[in-house]
Design a protein around this motif. Structure first.
Motif, PDB file in Angstrom:
ATOM      1  N   PHE A  82       0.816  -1.218   0.000  1.00 45.21           N
ATOM      2  CA  PHE A  82       0.000   0.000   0.000  1.00 45.21           C
ATOM      3  C   PHE A  82       0.853   1.273   0.000  1.00 45.21           C
ATOM      4  CE2 PHE A  82      -2.768   3.011   2.570  1.00 45.21           C
ATOM      5  CZ  PHE A  82      -3.697   3.240   1.551  1.00 45.21           C
ATOM      6  N   GLU A  83       2.043   1.206   0.587  1.00 44.61           N
ATOM      7  CA  GLU A  83       2.959   2.338   0.689  1.00 44.61           C
ATOM      8  C   GLU A  83       2.298   3.562   1.328  1.00 44.61           C
ATOM      9  OE1 GLU A  83       4.420   2.955  -3.277  1.00 44.61           O
ATOM     10  OE2 GLU A  83       5.972   1.427  -3.052  1.00 44.61           O
ATOM     11  N   PRO A  84       1.814   3.437   2.556  1.00 44.78           N
ATOM     12  CA  PRO A  84       1.143   4.576   3.203  1.00 44.78           C
ATOM     13  C   PRO A  84       2.116   5.690   3.555  1.00 44.78           C
ATOM     14  CG  PRO A  84       1.428   2.777   4.766  1.00 44.78           C
ATOM     15  CD  PRO A  84       1.853   2.249   3.426  1.00 44.78           C
ATOM     16  N   HIS A  97       6.610  -2.129  13.781  1.00 43.59           N
ATOM     17  CA  HIS A  97       7.753  -2.795  13.142  1.00 43.59           C
ATOM     18  C   HIS A  97       7.709  -2.630  11.629  1.00 43.59           C
ATOM     19  CE1 HIS A  97       7.829  -5.615  16.887  1.00 43.59           C
ATOM     20  NE2 HIS A  97       8.181  -4.383  17.163  1.00 43.59           N
ATOM     21  N   ALA A  98       6.502  -2.771  11.053  1.00 42.36           N
ATOM     22  CA  ALA A  98       6.367  -2.611   9.605  1.00 42.36           C
ATOM     23  C   ALA A  98       6.720  -1.191   9.191  1.00 42.36           C
ATOM     24  CB  ALA A  98       4.943  -2.954   9.175  1.00 42.36           C
ATOM     25  N   ASP A 103      10.037   2.327   6.309  1.00 40.12           N
ATOM     26  CA  ASP A 103      10.159   3.789   6.304  1.00 40.12           C
ATOM     27  C   ASP A 103       8.798   4.479   6.191  1.00 40.12           C
ATOM     28  OD1 ASP A 103      11.642   6.114   6.513  1.00 40.12           O
ATOM     29  OD2 ASP A 103      11.854   6.342   4.343  1.00 40.12           O
ATOM     30  N   CYS A 104       7.835   4.006   6.981  1.00 36.02           N
ATOM     31  CA  CYS A 104       6.512   4.625   7.043  1.00 36.02           C
ATOM     32  C   CYS A 104       6.314   5.192   8.441  1.00 36.02           C
ATOM     33  CB  CYS A 104       5.417   3.593   6.735  1.00 36.02           C
ATOM     34  SG  CYS A 104       3.745   4.166   7.125  1.00 36.02           S
ATOM     35  N   PRO A 105       6.076   6.488   8.601  1.00 37.93           N
ATOM     36  CA  PRO A 105       5.853   7.059   9.929  1.00 37.93           C
ATOM     37  C   PRO A 105       4.635   6.419  10.611  1.00 37.93           C
ATOM     38  CG  PRO A 105       6.154   8.786   8.287  1.00 37.93           C
ATOM     39  CD  PRO A 105       5.991   7.497   7.537  1.00 37.93           C
ATOM     40  N   VAL A 106       4.739   6.171  11.905  1.00 34.03           N
ATOM     41  CA  VAL A 106       3.669   5.533  12.662  1.00 34.03           C
ATOM     42  C   VAL A 106       3.282   6.424  13.839  1.00 34.03           C
ATOM     43  CG1 VAL A 106       3.010   3.546  14.078  1.00 34.03           C
ATOM     44  CG2 VAL A 106       4.374   3.206  12.007  1.00 34.03           C
ATOM     45  N   PRO A 124       9.587   1.870  20.822  1.00 32.17           N
ATOM     46  CA  PRO A 124      10.883   2.213  20.220  1.00 32.17           C
ATOM     47  C   PRO A 124      10.822   2.444  18.712  1.00 32.17           C
ATOM     48  CG  PRO A 124      11.105   0.366  21.740  1.00 32.17           C
ATOM     49  CD  PRO A 124       9.641   0.579  21.532  1.00 32.17           C
ATOM     50  N   PHE A 125       9.738   2.003  18.075  1.00 33.85           N
ATOM     51  CA  PHE A 125       9.684   2.021  16.615  1.00 33.85           C
ATOM     52  C   PHE A 125       8.673   3.020  16.050  1.00 33.85           C
ATOM     53  CE2 PHE A 125      10.763  -2.201  18.225  1.00 33.85           C
ATOM     54  CZ  PHE A 125      12.008  -2.385  17.650  1.00 33.85           C
ATOM     55  N   VAL A 126       7.924   3.727  16.912  1.00 28.66           N
ATOM     56  CA  VAL A 126       6.940   4.678  16.405  1.00 28.66           C
ATOM     57  C   VAL A 126       7.548   6.072  16.337  1.00 28.66           C
ATOM     58  CG1 VAL A 126       5.049   3.306  17.361  1.00 28.66           C
ATOM     59  CG2 VAL A 126       5.923   5.270  18.649  1.00 28.66           C
ATOM     60  N   ASP A 127       6.942   6.919  15.518  1.00 30.44           N
ATOM     61  CA  ASP A 127       7.417   8.295  15.362  1.00 30.44           C
ATOM     62  C   ASP A 127       6.728   9.244  16.326  1.00 30.44           C
ATOM     63  OD1 ASP A 127       9.060   8.355  12.544  1.00 30.44           O
ATOM     64  OD2 ASP A 127       7.498   6.822  12.572  1.00 30.44           O
TER      65      ASP A 127
END
Length: 347
Positions: A82-84, A97-98, A103-106, A124-127
């Motif tokens: 989807f490349e959000p 994690h995805a 390289d998708c901001p969360v 640790p992995f969210v923006d």
């Protein structure tokens, strides 16, 4: 702009539904990844929200780990396809994690301090992390706060108008006395070591409420035969209408207790989370606004319920309390949309 939502619990449907609609109406592309748990799929379908089921809750002790791994792989696949521009979740390790891998901001939302395992695997992995202002843990530079609760994303007066006719269609008269009861399954990872009402306490509670008026029970687990006559007679998408017109809510659920409180319905929550180290939302709703009571002892719960049902001017008192809360809190959907456009770069 492309926006992905992780919806793995019925409460997440309500939290995100207005943002999903607003984004679609503005011409943005939206993908909702869903989970077969309780009434999650039924709610999404009833609100006509397109979604893709990628996992389902299991029935065995090791099922949760297996499902998490399945959801991790499938979320990565869907984010890659989807490349959000931005993804939203409620403390979902799979989405976090995805997002980092691809390289998708969360943006993660959280209103529950005890969700420690999911937090350690997600944060640790969210923006960006968004929590109510009263949240008792500070997560540093990525942490944003707002004056509200998750439930005000869909139960703020700007988002929700109760419909009495929706209840009459199922044989419920809103003006007649009734109570709503909710029992949960206590099978989530953050529920380990905690418990709600025992079978005996449930019997005593329902018996006490039955003397007052009608009783409507919502339950994650199959209802025992002795409670069958109290089974909820409405579809899940009408639950908030039922809560709004109820004289009282009682149960061991976290979310529904807060929903009742922000709707101005007297709410009593009974589970072992209640106490000195309780979650900040419940402390504020009880100590600051007086809209909700939390008790860990079932005998205290039943005694409190009896006292409330005998209280004069109960509904008028709670309406006044709710008016103050609504005045001081925000429409959380508007806040959510601001965060999406800020992080995702949408116009």
């Amino acid at each position: 702009m492309k926006v992905l939502f992780d919806v793995s619990h019925p409460a997440h449907v309500h939290l995100f539904k207005h943002a999903v609609r607003a984004l679609e109406e503005d011409g943005h592309d939206v993908l909702v990844l869903s989970r077969e748990k309780d009434v999650t799929i039924q709610l999404l379908d009833s609100y006509e929200i397109d979604h893709l089921p990628i996992s389902r809750i299991g029935t065995r002790k090791l099922s949760l780990l297996s499902e998490w791994l399945t959801r991790e792989v499938r979320t990565i696949q869907m984010v890659k396809r989807f490349e959000p521009d931005v993804a939203l979740c409620v403390m979902s390790p799979a989405t976090a994690h995805a997002g980092r891998l691809l390289d998708c901001p969360v943006i993660a939302f959280n209103d529950s301090e005890p969700v420690k395992l999911a937090s350690s695997l997600t944060l640790p992995f969210v923006d960006r992390l968004c929590t109510p202002t009263n949240f008792s843990v500070d997560h540093g530079d990525k942490h944003r706060t707002y004056d509200g609760y998750h439930e005000l994303a869909y139960l703020h007066p700007d988002r929700f108008s109760p419909d009495p006719d929706s209840l009459r269609a199922f044989g419920i008269e809103p003006e007649e006395p009734y109570a709503v009861v909710r029992f949960v399954s206590w099978g989530a990872h953050h529920d380990v070591g905690q418990r709600g009402l025992s079978s005996e306490a449930k019997r005593e509670l329902v018996s006490a409420l039955d003397e007052y008026g009608a009783v409507y029970i919502s339950s994650e687990r199959p209802l025992p035969d002795e409670f069958e006559s109290y089974r909820l007679p409405i579809p899940p998408e009408r639950m908030h209408d039922l809560l709004y017109y109820a004289d009282l809510y009682v149960g061991d659920s976290q979310t529904m207790a807060t929903e009742a409180a922000v709707l101005g319905t007297p709410a009593v929550r009974s589970n072992t989370f209640a106490g000195e180290s309780d979650m900040s939302n419940f402390v504020e709703l009880e100590d600051e606004y007086g809209l909700l009571y939390s008790r860990s002892d079932p005998d205290e719960t039943i005694e409190l319920v009896s006292d409330l049902l005998r209280s004069p001017d109960l509904q008028e008192t709670w309406e006044t309390k709710r008016a103050r809360l609504v005045e001081e809190k925000i429409d959380v959907t508007e806040y959510m949309l601001e965060q999406i456009h800020d992080v995702g770069g949408g116009a």
